[in-house]
Design an enzyme around this catalytic site. Structure first.
Site, PDB file in Angstrom:
ATOM      1  N   CYS A 196     -17.270 -22.081  10.942  1.00 31.66           N
ATOM      2  CA  CYS A 196     -18.535 -21.335  10.932  1.00 31.66           C
ATOM      3  C   CYS A 196     -18.718 -20.484  12.197  1.00 31.66           C
ATOM      4  CB  CYS A 196     -19.700 -22.280  10.688  1.00 31.66           C
ATOM      5  SG  CYS A 196     -21.136 -21.415  10.041  1.00 31.66           S
ATOM      6  N   ARG A 243     -29.803 -16.188   4.346  1.00 29.76           N
ATOM      7  CA  ARG A 243     -28.709 -17.105   4.668  1.00 29.76           C
ATOM      8  C   ARG A 243     -27.985 -17.500   3.388  1.00 29.76           C
ATOM      9  NH1 ARG A 243     -28.948 -18.511   9.851  1.00 29.76           N
ATOM     10  NH2 ARG A 243     -27.380 -20.138   9.644  1.00 29.76           N
ATOM     11  N   HIS A 288     -18.842 -26.723   6.431  1.00 29.98           N
ATOM     12  CA  HIS A 288     -19.226 -27.907   7.197  1.00 29.98           C
ATOM     13  C   HIS A 288     -19.120 -29.111   6.276  1.00 29.98           C
ATOM     14  CE1 HIS A 288     -21.073 -25.442  10.343  1.00 29.98           C
ATOM     15  NE2 HIS A 288     -21.668 -24.745   9.404  1.00 29.98           N
TER      16      HIS A 288
HETATM   17  N1  GLN Z   1     -24.728 -18.299  13.602  1.00 30.68           N
HETATM   18  C1  GLN Z   1     -23.832 -18.136  12.544  1.00 30.68           C
HETATM   19  C2  GLN Z   1     -24.471 -17.668  11.232  1.00 30.68           C
HETATM   20  O1  GLN Z   1     -25.580 -18.048  10.915  1.00 30.68           O
HETATM   21  C3  GLN Z   1     -23.058 -19.428  12.348  1.00 30.68           C
HETATM   22  C4  GLN Z   1     -23.914 -20.581  11.903  1.00 30.68           C
HETATM   23  C5  GLN Z   1     -23.160 -21.861  11.768  1.00 30.68           C
HETATM   24  O2  GLN Z   1     -22.220 -22.158  12.529  1.00 30.68           O
HETATM   25  N2  GLN Z   1     -23.630 -22.682  10.841  1.00 30.68           N
HETATM   26  O3  GLN Z   1     -23.841 -16.913  10.542  1.00 30.68           O
END
Ligand code: GLN
Length: 248
Positions: A97, A131, A197
């Site tokens: 990520c 997101r 994750h």
């Molecule tokens: N900040 C990054 C995004 O939101 C990665 C987030 C994360 O590692 N979950 O794309």
């Protein structure tokens, strides 16, 4: 400790900053899967300002929020040369990520400011207003094996790959790199990036063993990874696939 067992060294980069969604669990899985076979994984941590050991066989970057990515970005650039050198010598690099995004050329964060990456993966990421969240199932071919990988994604970044790397996998379920092209993650040699994750490796033991096999080879050991009793891991994998709506 000195044992005759093949000794694999892993470097966990920025464990304080890049460690959301229990990504530290990936290191625990690598360690235990070697231990169960009588092998040893020594883990060295390297944070901001620490020298990066050049002699590790696996380097790991976990996930992090934009804020934490900004904090480590400059330091990672200072560590990029030894990391590149190690990768050229056969070491594994795994980025999850936020760590995945920093392995690319840059990440244009939600505030519009670009966070520079180290370009070990030929890709760029731009944050969007929404997101991409949820369970993911993908088909992956890696190290001569094709199988499914499951995990959980939560990122604002939309990642687009250039010609210098290939997707880690093709989505059955989930949004993946950008919610549009059906691809997830990226691979160039033994450098692997993914949005997944969970943490990633407990539910995907075959992927853990692929990475460990490469790391062992880099350590100069021809040791075969004998099969383990993975019934619990397989049950977790199946449960995650079912939750994602993809029976397997
Ligand atoms: N900040 C990054 C995004 O939101 C990665 C987030 C994360 O590692 N979950 O794309």
């Amino acid at each position: 400790m000195s044992t005759g067992a093949p000794h694999v060294r892993a470097c966990h980069l920025y464990p304080e900053h890049l460690n959301i969604y229990a990504d530290r669990g990936n290191i625990a899985v690598l360690q235990r899967r070697l231990e169960w076979r009588g092998l040893v994984l020594e883990v060295v941590e390297a944070g901001i300002g620490d020298p990066i050991p050049a002699d590790c066989h696996l380097y790991y970057l976990g996930g992090g929020q934009d804020r934490d990515q900004k904090l480590v970005a400059e330091d990672l650039i200072a560590k990029a040369d030894p990391l590149r050198l190690a990768a050229a010598g056969g070491a594994v690099v795994l980025g999850v990520c936020g760590g995945y995004q920093l392995l690319g050329h840059r990440y244009a964060a939600a505030d519009g400011r670009p966070i520079p990456g180290i370009g070990m993966l030929d890709l760029e990421t731009t944050a969007a207003d929404s997101r991409l969240i949820g369970d993911v199932v993908l088909d992956v071919t890696l190290g001569g094996r094709t199988d499914t990988v499951v995990g959980y994604e939560n990122h604002a970044g939309r990642t687009h790959l250039g010609g210098g790397c290939t997707p880690l996998g093709h989505l059955r379920r989930g949004h993946g790199n950008n919610g549009a092209d059906g691809c997830e993650g990226a691979v160039a040699g033994r450098t692997v990036g993914t949005y997944l994750h969970g943490p990633l490796l407990p539910k995907n033991p075959w992927l853990a063993d692929t990475l460990l096999g490469w790391a062992l080879e880099c350590a100069g050991s021809a040791a075969d990874l004998e099969p383990l009793d993975d019934r619990l891991e397989q049950a977790a994998h199946a449960e995650a696939a079912t939750r994602a709506g993809q029976k397997r």
